[in-house]
Enzyme design. Structure first.
Site, PDB file in Angstrom:
ATOM      1  N   SER A1081       0.844  -1.195   0.000  1.00  0.00           N
ATOM      2  CA  SER A1081       0.000   0.000   0.000  1.00  0.00           C
ATOM      3  C   SER A1081       0.880   1.245   0.000  1.00  0.00           C
ATOM      4  CB  SER A1081      -0.909   0.010   1.235  1.00  0.00           C
ATOM      5  OG  SER A1081      -0.128   0.148   2.408  1.00  0.00           O
ATOM      6  N   HIS A1082       0.254   2.392  -0.267  1.00  0.00           N
ATOM      7  CA  HIS A1082       1.014   3.640  -0.358  1.00  0.00           C
ATOM      8  C   HIS A1082       1.793   3.914   0.922  1.00  0.00           C
ATOM      9  CE1 HIS A1082       2.039   7.801  -1.271  1.00  0.00           C
ATOM     10  NE2 HIS A1082       1.611   8.093  -0.055  1.00  0.00           N
ATOM     11  N   VAL A1083       1.118   3.798   2.079  1.00  0.00           N
ATOM     12  CA  VAL A1083       1.790   4.142   3.327  1.00  0.00           C
ATOM     13  C   VAL A1083       2.945   3.193   3.615  1.00  0.00           C
ATOM     14  CG1 VAL A1083       0.306   2.771   4.866  1.00  0.00           C
ATOM     15  CG2 VAL A1083       1.376   4.858   5.715  1.00  0.00           C
TER      16      VAL A1083
END
Length: 1479
Positions: A1081-1083
């Site tokens: 995921s992005h985070v």
């Protein structure tokens, strides 16, 4: 699945031959009789003994074995063994505190050797000492053995103290005991460094020691005593269902226990006396024939074989009932007493034998009901059902938008004169409003407003009547019927007094609002002993009354009303205001309240979900006694019943007509109840709170019991309640309290064993006696109603029909059965009633759920008796919940398979009660697969079950959030209006959730989680970014809420919620969370790029321990699967690098080159260059023709850099450009709300005709469909998507990210990559170097069903994850199965992808910051993994995952560096849609 299992213990050795002889004398022939008689009455040899049971109407003979029940699925659980001694068996395991655990193992002594006790304390300090002694008799006195470990000291000749040996994080001690009489070792543990004692729930640790095998071999114990001991063991363990192997183990364990007692000196006679006392506590000893001479029966015994025959005869005479194990033992001893009585009369054993055969032994038995099944555990045969047929997709409209943002405001009717006047008067008055009521006077209204100001009661009366009105009034101190002449100081001007009353004329106008055409008067009462005003009105010589009764206004009629009640956002505000206005009338009686609720039902129904939520909140406040039930108003029971029937009839109609509101209607019905009973299971929770509040006993034992009741109510609560009543009635004698508990099998240890332990004793004041006796007496009826199934019985009787003859003044009742119920349904309900009190609840749960399933089709049909069926379903639902709570104890030693089965049963119950249950049904299907995998010992069963568990947790969280959004705003608003206690408002939704199946399901899931993690070798952590660091602990609810914050010192954030799209705040060195964002995921990517430690913690105890260190400096040392943490002193931090905040360090500046408009509005992939497009487009162009042919590359064109700025400068867009410039200036002034405004303003841009023409030409020439060919509207959709991509330059995440690295936002240019959307079956992301471990030899990938946005965006749940070694790409290894509940799917369409010059810069990871927007909206689909071949078909899975791994390897080889790749699978074909360097 129908099993018939008996629990017979003491009838194991009944002689078939003797029974046959008895039967032949009674008229039946059997050749075995002659065989036995020829043997001259001698007893048959033991080898002919057969095991028998009294079952049904027949005698069952079978092979001899100990039958304690059967379990359908039983996993073999190996015994735990201490590592210090391989022969040592685990005798005790205790949690001392936190992570500190004690294990004690005892090795069986050899013939001449000593007993060895191994003691181990994990995670301990190095200063532990064992304070100990040995027990050699039943008195419990400590003996100090002579054989002692090195270092042992004698402590005051009362105990020994031996230091532990420290090894690693654990402490060990080995003790050898060779005392022949030693029965047990007792000890405490002392931590000398902290002067801290470790005890076992306040008591000594007590560990039994074995007896030497050689001694035991020489000891013989009668078989009948072994059987009784085995029964007692079975009873102690909760009457579990045993496999044959477990039965044998239990039988031998019972034998060994008795052998050990005999070896220590207990006689067989003492054993028999002890065991028979335990099994027959009600035995009454008959007086002996002689006071001095023992009877014959005291010197002789009756052979067990004759006792068993006599017991059989008694059973036959009683009608062959199905006896419980307890009753079987009582019957056996009763038969023995009858035969001993014959011995005392002088009969010989041979004569007794003959009398038995002739049936001449006197016996007294009661005829039993043949239908009652006492000890047979039956199982119903559950029907196989297609679970998808249970799916409800009934979603209320307000669920589709944010409920919290909405206020349902019906167009209000024009307020009447008095209503407007009352509103303004209330705002004008300063005092607290105590009571406000508007009465109807024919065509006019009367307002009575009671306030309190400066210690005075002020009563304001006003009416809009045009006729002169006089108030005939008095004051009362006690009841409404009391009329006392008001004192002179209270009389308004113009008043006159008369006998027991005063008269005061209304005056035209109002002192505060003279413009209103009203008459009014004011009364001030300073004497606070007066409680109210009785009055009537007089006009033109006529008396005006309140429905033929006097008016009465109570000064304290309502609790103080908070005037600041908020704006009612998220509520049906107009309805709640009306409810508050009518509360003064509603509190007169249940009849008034139910009739008012009926009057408001149309308005509630028209307000939709929030309107019904308002009614539910109001009814719940009533049910929990937050509102007055009856205020000095006499109502006949039939009038209340009539009003209740009216309300429930209306609710029945809403249920039938509005499927999307059925769940709310069920909850209202269960609160209102049938005949006032309601959902008794919920009342257990509600009424204990009322008892505590009414009697001022909120702490101590009552609070501990309250917590136990909320968590796990059980039949023990009936005993506890009775013990409290006995304690109070016996002058608060706590000894009586304990006697009642102990007499009913509840010990101190049992109280401490509850999930919510009861540590304290009751300690009430004498002034509480009357109230507690009253309230606990009422509460006892509620408890008995739940635990005897009384409420269920009445619901069943109402549907099945019954008749009660009237006697005297009582009216006869005849209720006809509900028509149209399925065949066999009455028998199913009868089964439920017969088993409703069973301790083994699993068969009961199956019966309850089968009944709900059978009832379900009838609940969808509109009929006059629908509400009776609804109340039956509510009762079945409630009984499931209480049965599950009763069954928690049954699961204490259960394996994962049984816990999973319980989860599936509770989940099924929750799904049957839910409107929108599609996700729950797919979770249920997932558990079915997990159970099947577990039974077949599939190596992936625990890993798969963990994914279903995670999804179930998400579904429960979603349901809790939905309840909170729908109900809590109404509870807050109406609670404030009605003056409800603040604590009751704050816990409103929490109590609703805790009362339902969701809470039970959550408890079971929490029990299973650590088991699955251990079995699947998942550990307590998933480390996403393994970076060692040091920082100060801070705890936040959401990472999103602090993503733009900047921490001044290195900070370890413990965030309860991480969705996946957040930025990591400046100054953060670690993020720890219980949430489950995808590894890709992005985070997660941002954390790895920023060298921030990032990990998910699955163990709430570990996370809680870290949270407890808030504000402290911790060092984190992560590995690929664990995080070790330790506290660091301020001066010890020498490695500043580990904090990533080295003083003087600065982020290296990142520069961008401003891109100019090239004169081209659209280009093909062959024209992609560094000056025209970003890396995303260039990489796709580069892959074309270079990757293997089996890897598809979608056709692409692009809108190059500079086009946005050129379009913005077009004269047709001047107004838009000016507005954006103004908003940009706001940004420079730190007004970040301008970001959203800029994005919305970009959407106002007009498209130059040249842009449209060039884009159309390029798309068509590249073989892509042109949206405009489907009509102008389709082009407008495409143009809007393009503008959204451009506008994403100003999304919050991207803007703050560029600010952090001091990147000039003005220089950021946005190209747009245009591709045809592939409607994917699956989407994937590949990192060709494992991002968690940094291992370049293995590929890591994640796969989701549908489009990839659920993988990289903020969609809850985990993707399927796997690794693949690069030297063996065809052997992917699954790391986790998917738990994402939602998949995104789309029609054939075009997607416009962001492609900025700020992505993939060295030292800055800008990928994923900007938006890619499809022309068409994606469809959200709830996923059913049970039909997904990626989950169910191993060959298909291996093929798909291998092709993904091979694609990753091929592209990495092409670029010569690790790659971050996105792609999709459609009909088995793999497509790569973008690749970039892996950061």
């Amino acid at each position: 699945m129908s099993n018939s299992v008996s629990h017979s213990i003491f009838h194991q050795t009944l002689l078939c031959q003797a029974v046959s002889e008895y039967q032949s004398k009674a008229g039946s022939s059997n050749s075995l009789f002659q065989a036995w008689s020829a043997n001259k009455g001698s007893y048959p040899p033991k080898k002919l003994l057969l095991s028998t049971n009294f079952r049904g109407n027949r005698l069952c003979a079978r092979k001899r074995k100990l039958a304690m029940g059967k379990l359908r699925h039983q996993a073999v659980i190996p015994r735990a063994v201490l590592t210090t001694n391989p022969s040592s068996q685990l005798s005790g395991k205790f949690n001392l505190e936190g992570n500190v655990e004690l294990q004690v193992g005892v090795s069986s002594p050899a013939a001449e050797g000593a007993t060895v006790v191994d003691i181990q304390v994990s995670s301990s300090s190095g200063s532990l000492v064992l304070h100990w002694g040995v027990i050699c008799d039943g008195q419990g006195k400590w003996v100090l053995p002579s054989r002692r470990p090195d270092g042992t000291k004698n402590y005051k000749n009362r105990a020994l103290r031996t230091p532990f040996v420290k090894s690693g994080s654990a402490s060990f001690l080995k003790i050898e005991i060779d005392e022949p009489a030693a029965q047990a070792i007792e000890f405490l543990i002392l931590d000398e460094a902290q002067n801290k004692w470790y005890k076992n729930n306040g008591e000594n640790f007590h560990i039994k020691l074995g007896v030497k095998d050689k001694i035991l071999q020489q000891v013989s114990v009668p078989e009948d005593l072994v059987q009784v001991q085995a029964y007692l063991r079975w009873e102690r363990k909760g009457k579990q269902l045993y496999t044959p192997e477990q039965e044998k183990e239990e039988y031998e364990a019972a034998r060994r226990e008795l052998q050990e007692e005999v070896a220590r000196g207990t006689s067989i006679q003492d054993l028999r006396e002890r065991l028979t006392k335990k099994t027959d506590s009600t035995e009454v000893k008959e007086p002996s024939v002689s006071e001095t001479k023992p009877s014959v029966s005291e010197t002789k015994t009756i052979p067990d074989e004759l006792v068993q025959i006599q017991a059989y005869i008694r059973w036959e005479k009683a009608g062959k009932p199905n006896y419980s194990p307890e009753q079987q033992l009582l019957e056996f001893e009763e038969a023995r007493r009858e035969l001993l009585a014959e011995l005392d009369k002088g009969s010989s054993l041979e004569e007794i034998q003959k009398k038995i055969i002739k049936g001449e032994i006197q016996t007294k038995v009661a005829k039993q009901l043949k239908t009652k099944k006492y000890f047979r555990v039956e199982r119903i045969q559950r029907k196989k059902r297609d679970l998808t047929q249970l799916i409800n997709r009934n979603i209320a409209e307000s669920d589709a938008k944010s409920v919290s943002e909405s206020v349902v405001e019906q167009t209000p009717k024009a307020l009447r004169v008095i209503e407007r006047y009352a509103k303004e008067r209330e705002e004008h008055d300063k005092g607290l409003v105590l009571n406000k009521t508007i009465y109807k006077l024919a065509d006019d209204d009367l307002l009575v407003l009671v306030t309190k100001d400066a210690g005075k009661i002020k009563v304001h009366l006003a009416t809009d009547s045009k006729m002169p009105i006089t108030l005939h009034w008095a004051l009362s101190r006690t009841t409404p019927g009391e009329w006392l002449v008001p004192p002179a100081s209270t009389l308004p001007p113009g008043s006159v007094t008369m006998n027991e009353a005063a008269e005061t004329p209304f005056k035209a106008g109002s002192s505060s609002q003279p413009s209103y055409e009203v008459q009014s008067l004011d009364i001030e009462v300073e004497d606070d002993t007066f409680k109210g005003i009785p009055f009537v009105l007089k006009s033109d010589g006529n008396w005006i009354k309140n429905n033929d009764s006097n008016f009465y206004i109570e000064f304290g009629g309502k609790k103080q009303i908070t005037k600041d009640v908020g704006d009612g956002k998220g509520t049906a505000k107009f309805l709640l205001d009306k409810i508050a206005e009518m509360e003064g009338e509603a509190q007169k009686s249940f009849m008034h309240r139910f009739n008012i609720a009926s009057d408001l039902m149309d308005q509630a129904k028209n307000s939709g979900q929030l309107g019904l939520a308002g009614i539910l909140v109001w009814m719940r406040f009533m049910a929990t006694r937050q509102l007055i039930w009856n205020k000095n108003y006499n109502v006949k029971p039939r009038e209340i019943s009539k009003a209740q029937d009216r309300l429930t009839d209306l609710l029945q109609d809403v249920y039938a007509s509005y499927p999307q509101h059925r769940e709310l209607v069920r909850m209202i019905l269960s609160t209102v109840g049938r005949g006032g009973e309601g959902d008794v299971g919920q009342r257990i929770r509600d009424e204990i709170l009322v008892i505590q509040r009414n009697n001022d006993c909120k702490g101590g034992m009552m609070e501990e019991w309250h917590q136990k009741l909320h968590n796990n109510t059980s039949p023990d609560d009936v005993v506890i309640c009775q013990a409290l009543l006995d304690y109070i009635n016996n002058d608060f004698d706590v000894g009586v309290y304990w006697k009642t508990l102990n007499d009913n099998g509840i010990t101190k240890e049992r109280l401490l064993s509850y999930d919510r332990a009861i540590h304290s004793e009751p300690n009430f004041r004498r002034d509480q006696k009357e109230g507690l006796l009253r309230d606990l007496g009422h509460y006892m009826r509620t408890l008995k109603a739940v635990h005897s199934g009384a409420d269920l019985e009445s619901a069943i009787a109402n549907c099945m029909g019954y008749k009660a003859e009237g006697q005297g003044f009582m009216v006869g009742v005849q209720i006809n059965p509900v028509s149209g119920l399925p065949s066999g349904f009455p028998e199913l309900l009868q089964y439920v009633l017969e088993h409703v009190e069973d301790k083994n609840v699993e068969p009961l749960l199956e019966g309850l759920l089968e009944a709900r399933q059978e009832l379900r089709p009838s609940l969808s049909k509109s009929q006059s008796r629908l509400k009776d069926l609804l109340f039956l379903d509510v009762a079945l639902d409630s009984t499931v919940r209480t049965a599950v709570e009763r069954g928690y104890e049954e699961l204490n030693n259960a394996g994962p398979e049984k816990i999973m089965y319980f989860i599936s049963l509770v989940l099924e119950n929750l799904a049957l009660s839910s409107d929108d249950n599609e996700d729950l049904i797919y979770c249920l299907k997932g558990w079915d697969i997990a159970l099947s995998m577990c039974k077949t010992t599939d190596s992936h069963w625990a890993l798969y079950a963990k994914s279903v568990l995670d999804r179930t947790r998400l579904a429960l969280a979603k349901k809790a959030e939905s309840y909170h959004q729908i109900l809590q705003p109404s509870a807050e608003y109406l609670g404030s209006l009605l003056g409800v206690d603040r604590w009751a408002v704050e816990i409103f939704t929490e109590e609703i959730i805790r009362a339902g199946s969701a809470a039970s399901l959550s408890t079971l899931v929490n029990r299973l989680d650590p088991v699955l993690r251990k079995t699947a070798n998942l550990g307590s952590w998933q480390v996403i970014s393994p970076v060692e660091t040091v920082g100060y602990v801070e705890v936040v609810d959401e990472l999103l809420a602090v993503q733009n914050k900047s921490y001044e010192r290195p900070t370890i954030l413990v965030a309860k919620s991480v969705k996946g799209e957040e930025e990591i705040p400046d100054g953060t060195v670690a993020v720890l969370t219980p949430d489950m964002p995808d590894v890709l995921s992005h985070v997660s990517v941002r954390a790895r790029n920023s060298k921030v430690c990032f990990a998910t913690c699955f163990d709430p105890n570990i996370l809680g321990d870290i949270q407890a260190n808030k504000g402290k400096l911790l060092r984190l040392k992560p590995t690929s699967a664990d995080v070790v943490y330790s506290e660091v002193k301020e001066g010890e931090v020498t490695d500043k690098k580990s904090t990533h905040l080295k003083e003087g360090d600065s982020v290296p500046p990142i520069s961008l080159v401003r891109k100019k408009f090239s004169g081209r509005y659209a280009i093909s992939s062959e024209e992609f260059t560094n000056e025209m497009v970003g890396a995303k487009s260039r990489n796709i162009g580069y892959l074309k023709g270079k990757v293997p042919s089996w890897i598809g590359i979608p056709t692409s064109v692009a809108i190059p850099f500079g086009v946005f700025e050129h379009v913005l400068s077009d004269k047709s867009n001047k107004a838009v450009a000016d507005k954006i410039n103004i908003l940009k200036r706001k940004l420079t002034e730190e007004d970040f709300s301008a970001l959203k405004d800029i994005r919305e303003t970009v959407l106002e841009l007009n498209a130059p005709s040249k842009l449209v023409e060039e884009l159309k030409t390029k798309m068509k020439s590249s073989g892509m469909p042109w949206p405009g060919d489907e009509g102008e509207q389709r082009w407008e959709q495409a143009w809007k998507a393009i503008k959204k991509v451009w506008g994403s330059k100003w999304n919050e995440r991207a803007y703050f990210s560029t600010r952090k690295v001091k990147l000039d936002h003005e220089y950021l240019s946005m190209a747009v990559l245009v591709q045809e959307v592939i409607n994917a079956d699956y989407a994937f992301v590949i990192h060709t170097t494992n991002p968690s471990s940094g291992d370049a030899s293995e590929i890591y990938a994640e796969v989701v069903k549908g489009l990839g946005e659920t993988l990289v965006g903020a969609y809850p749940g985990r993707a399927l994850s796997f690794i693949s070694k690069k030297h063996d790409l065809n052997s992917p290894q699954i790391l986790g199965y998917p738990s994402k509940p939602i998949g995104l799917f789309i029609r054939r369409s075009i997607i416009f992808r962001s492609d900025s010059n700020g992505e993939d810069l060295e030292g800055y990871a800008g990928a994923g910051l900007y938006d890619s927007v499809p022309m068409d909206e994606e469809e959200k689909v709830v996923l059913d993994y049970s039909s997904d071949p990626l989950i169910t078909d191993g060959n298909f899975r291996q093929s798909i995952l291998s092709s993904i791994a091979r694609a990753g390897s091929a592209i990495e080889e092409l670029y010569g560096s690790p790659q971050d790749i996105e792609g999709v699978i459609r009909d088995g074909k793999l497509y790569v849609v973008q690749t970039r360097p892996q950061m």
